[in-house]
Write an enzyme that holds these catalytic residues in place. Structure first.
Site, short mmCIF file in Angstrom:
data_model
loop_
_atom_site.label_atom_id
_atom_site.label_comp_id
_atom_site.label_asym_id
_atom_site.label_seq_id
_atom_site.Cartn_x
_atom_site.Cartn_y
_atom_site.Cartn_z
N CYS A 19 64.46 51.21 54.59
CA CYS A 19 63.05 51.59 54.61
C CYS A 19 62.17 50.56 55.32
O CYS A 19 61.27 50.93 56.07
CB CYS A 19 62.53 51.76 53.18
SG CYS A 19 62.98 53.31 52.42
N HIS A 20 62.40 49.29 55.06
CA HIS A 20 61.50 48.25 55.56
C HIS A 20 61.96 47.63 56.87
O HIS A 20 61.20 46.88 57.49
CB HIS A 20 61.33 47.16 54.49
CG HIS A 20 60.70 47.65 53.22
ND1 HIS A 20 59.35 47.94 53.11
CD2 HIS A 20 61.25 47.94 52.02
CE1 HIS A 20 59.10 48.37 51.89
NE2 HIS A 20 60.23 48.38 51.21
N HIS A 65 63.56 66.88 57.24
CA HIS A 65 64.93 66.39 57.38
C HIS A 65 65.84 67.60 57.54
O HIS A 65 66.45 68.08 56.58
CB HIS A 65 65.34 65.54 56.17
CG HIS A 65 66.61 64.77 56.41
ND1 HIS A 65 67.85 65.36 56.41
CD2 HIS A 65 66.82 63.45 56.69
CE1 HIS A 65 68.77 64.45 56.66
NE2 HIS A 65 68.18 63.28 56.84
N CYS A 71 67.04 47.72 50.63
CA CYS A 71 65.69 47.72 51.19
C CYS A 71 65.60 47.92 52.69
O CYS A 71 64.59 48.42 53.19
CB CYS A 71 64.98 46.40 50.84
SG CYS A 71 65.21 45.84 49.14
N MET A 107 57.95 54.00 46.48
CA MET A 107 58.93 52.92 46.43
C MET A 107 59.62 52.95 45.07
O MET A 107 58.98 53.05 44.03
CB MET A 107 58.25 51.57 46.63
CG MET A 107 59.22 50.40 46.46
SD MET A 107 58.45 48.82 46.81
CE MET A 107 59.51 47.73 45.85
N HIS A 149 64.20 61.38 64.03
CA HIS A 149 65.40 61.21 63.20
C HIS A 149 66.49 62.20 63.62
O HIS A 149 67.21 61.95 64.56
CB HIS A 149 65.05 61.33 61.72
CG HIS A 149 66.16 60.95 60.81
ND1 HIS A 149 66.70 59.68 60.80
CD2 HIS A 149 66.85 61.65 59.87
CE1 HIS A 149 67.68 59.61 59.91
NE2 HIS A 149 67.79 60.81 59.34
#
EC number: 1.7.2.1
Length: 568
Positions: free
Chosen positions: A75-76, A394, A72, A113, A352
């Site tokens: 992402c979080h 990306h 997790c 998700m 990124h």
């Protein structure tokens, strides 16, 4: 995505309140989440309990903590403030309650998700634990400063004891460094014989390999923030130094400006949010700079702005550093590291990866969750443009080629949709197209991680590694640069590998030095067989399949010459 019938109304209503449920393309967004949700190496040191949260034993808390950082945190965020995923702080999660959280984790969301429960990746008991865990205050991992770095630093072969010239017979420019993700290793593969030269133990899940400016030293960084320096001149390529610059990391680079070749190495951490400058021959840590600060859009403080891509300027003695959450590009001047100067350029949140345009002057970098590409002029040291592109770009390093109408362009594929965006990069001879999205191609679908071409090639390759359709994730699209109006050709890379069962995801096209071969990883599970597939760039026919029991979960591949000289 299916939902349990008793919870449909409650769950969807709650998702709307949270702002999580939209009508986006679910498969493409799931691909993006799958990529961003890769395991984190962070391991917080202590248990935290919070008023209002369900009781958890220490063993339960520790088990849930481990699952969170494996599944997790990417992402979080480590502190659960939200990044690609939404915030999961106790004020939000306690309000939603145990039943809602269990349903959310089990079935996922339309925004992408993952459905951890219905997919079978987490058991019912684990989901119950996770729903409890995220109602507690996030445990903050420890900081990692100079004492910790110096304690981890090792010089295995002193510079004075290293060879003065290349002692092996390897064709170093055509050597490949291949990440063996789950094995915590890299394989050095001879590009001519297609044989493994050596397997070297590294940090966990090496993210990238980078070459020193001289082409002598190979630098690899694992997600556990461990850097290994490998001397390719040794009789047998040998690790000569190592260091940990944090707890979790993604990026490393070597100085390339004339007169400073190989003098410094820089690495950026996800946690703690910082970058470190080291001696280029020994990795001795010299300076550490935190990246915590204000976001470029709302000017609010962010406690966890992670360092993403780093690239070495050819115009100034500078490293160009992407800071993900704040959306700032830092120009770190290493002319005098004792009096370090850092110039901050505001771009867009969630910076990124990216690479140079064909002139090596302009840094083209994706702000993936902003759906933009920022153009940084490394000579004039300013932001030239923000270009709107597709969903969650990306590019890896991106791909440069000359378009018959628009002139030189740089291109990116996307995690969140199947488009390929082409951006004009020639302000001198094609000013009307410079820093604009001049065209858009349509590929197989979302879930792309890398796009690649070569100055000697007339083809453009696009992977779709995280597309949920196995037929797409196991193949690549190839565009004819001489006829971009024609439909792409699909190469069945995984089928050519002939591996039997498994996910067999195809990832990262990489050219050899001559630009006449393209290498692909067929990435299978740790207990399954994987392979490298080599394609003849001219004929698009299978040329070779590299199989070896030591090729465990191969992902990124980095040709020494192309990496050293920024050829893409």
């Amino acid at each position: 995505m299916p939902f349990g019938k008793p919870l449909v109304g409650t769950l969807l209503a709650s998702l709307t309140l949270l702002g999580l449920a939209t009508a986006h393309a679910k498969d493409d967004m799931k691909a993006a989440e799958q990529y961003q949700g890769a395991a984190s190496a962070v391991d917080p040191a202590h248990v935290v309990r919070t008023n209002g949260a369900p009781d958890m034993s220490e063993s339960e808390f520790n088990e849930a903590k481990q699952i969170y950082f494996q599944r997790c945190a990417g992402c979080h965020g480590v502190l659960r403030k939200g990044a690609t995923g939404k915030p999961l702080t106790p004020d939000i999660t306690q309000q939603r309650g145990q039943q809602y959280l269990e349903a959310l984790i089990t079935y996922g969301t339309p925004l992408g998700m993952p459905n951890w429960g219905s997919s079978g990746e987490l058991s019912k008991e684990q989901i119950t634990l996770m729903a409890k865990y995220i109602q507690h205050t996030p445990p903050q991992p420890p900081e990692w400063g100079m004492p910790e770095m110096r304690e981890s630093w090792k010089v295995l072969v002193k510079p004075e004891d290293r060879p003065k010239k290349q002692l092996n017979d390897l064709d170093l420019p055509n050597l490949f460094s291949v990440t063996l993700r789950d094995a915590g290793q890299i394989a050095l593969v001879d590009g001519d014989s297609k044989k493994i030269v050596k397997v070297i133990d590294t940090g966990y899940a090496v993210h990238i390999s980078r070459m020193s400016a001289s082409g002598r030293y190979l630098l690899v960084i694992g997600r556990d923030a461990r850097i290994d320096m490998i001397d390719l001149w040794a009789k047998e390529p040998t690790k000569v130094a190592e260091i940990k610059i944090g707890i979790e990391a993604r990026s490393v680079e070597s100085s390339k400006f004339k007169g400073y070749e190989d003098r410094y190495t820089i690495a950026g951490a996800y946690w703690p949010p910082q970058f470190a400058i080291m001696d280029g021959e020994t990795l001795e840590p010299k300076q550490i700079v935190s990246t915590r600060g204000m976001t470029v859009d709302t000017q609010t403080y962010h406690p966890e702005p992670r360092v993403a891509a780093i690239i070495a300027s050819h115009e100034h003695p500078e490293f160009i550093v992407n800071v993900k959450e704040t959306g700032k590009v830092l120009l770190v001047n290493y002319k005098d590291i004792d009096n370090l100067t850092v110039t901050s350029i505001g771009a867009a949140p969630f910076l990124h990866d990216g690479g140079w345009d064909s002139s090596h002057r302009y840094f083209m970098t994706a702000a993936n969750n902003s759906n933009k590409v920022a153009v940084i002029d490394s000579k004039d040291r300013r932001l030239s443009a923000l270009v709107d592109v597709g969903k969650t770009p990306h590019p890896g390093r991106g791909a440069n080629f000359v378009h018959p109408k628009y002139g030189p362009v740089w291109s990116t594929s996307h995690l969140g949709d199947g488009s390929i965006s082409l951006i004009g990069t020639d302000p001198k001879n094609h000013p009307q197209y410079a820093w604009k999205k001049v065209a858009e191609l349509q590929g197989q679908g979302g879930g792309s991680l890398f796009i690649k071409t070569h100055p000697k090639s007339s083809h453009l390759y696009v992977d779709t590694t995280f597309n949920p359709d196995a037929r797409i994730s196991q193949s690549v699209a190839v565009f004819d640069l001489k006829n971009l109006d024609a439909k792409y050709q699909v190469l069945p890379i995984a089928e050519w590998a002939d591996l039997g069962e498994g996910a067999k995801r195809v990832v990262q096209p990489e050219y050899n030095k001559r630009g006449d071969e393209v290498w692909f990883s067929v990435w299978n599970g740790k207990n399954d067989s994987s392979a490298l597939v080599v394609v003849d760039d001219k004929t698009l026919k299978l040329k070779a399949v590299v199989k070896d029991p030591r090729l465990i979960t191969p992902t990124g591949k980095f040709n020494v010459y192309n990496t050293q000289h920024d050829v893409y």
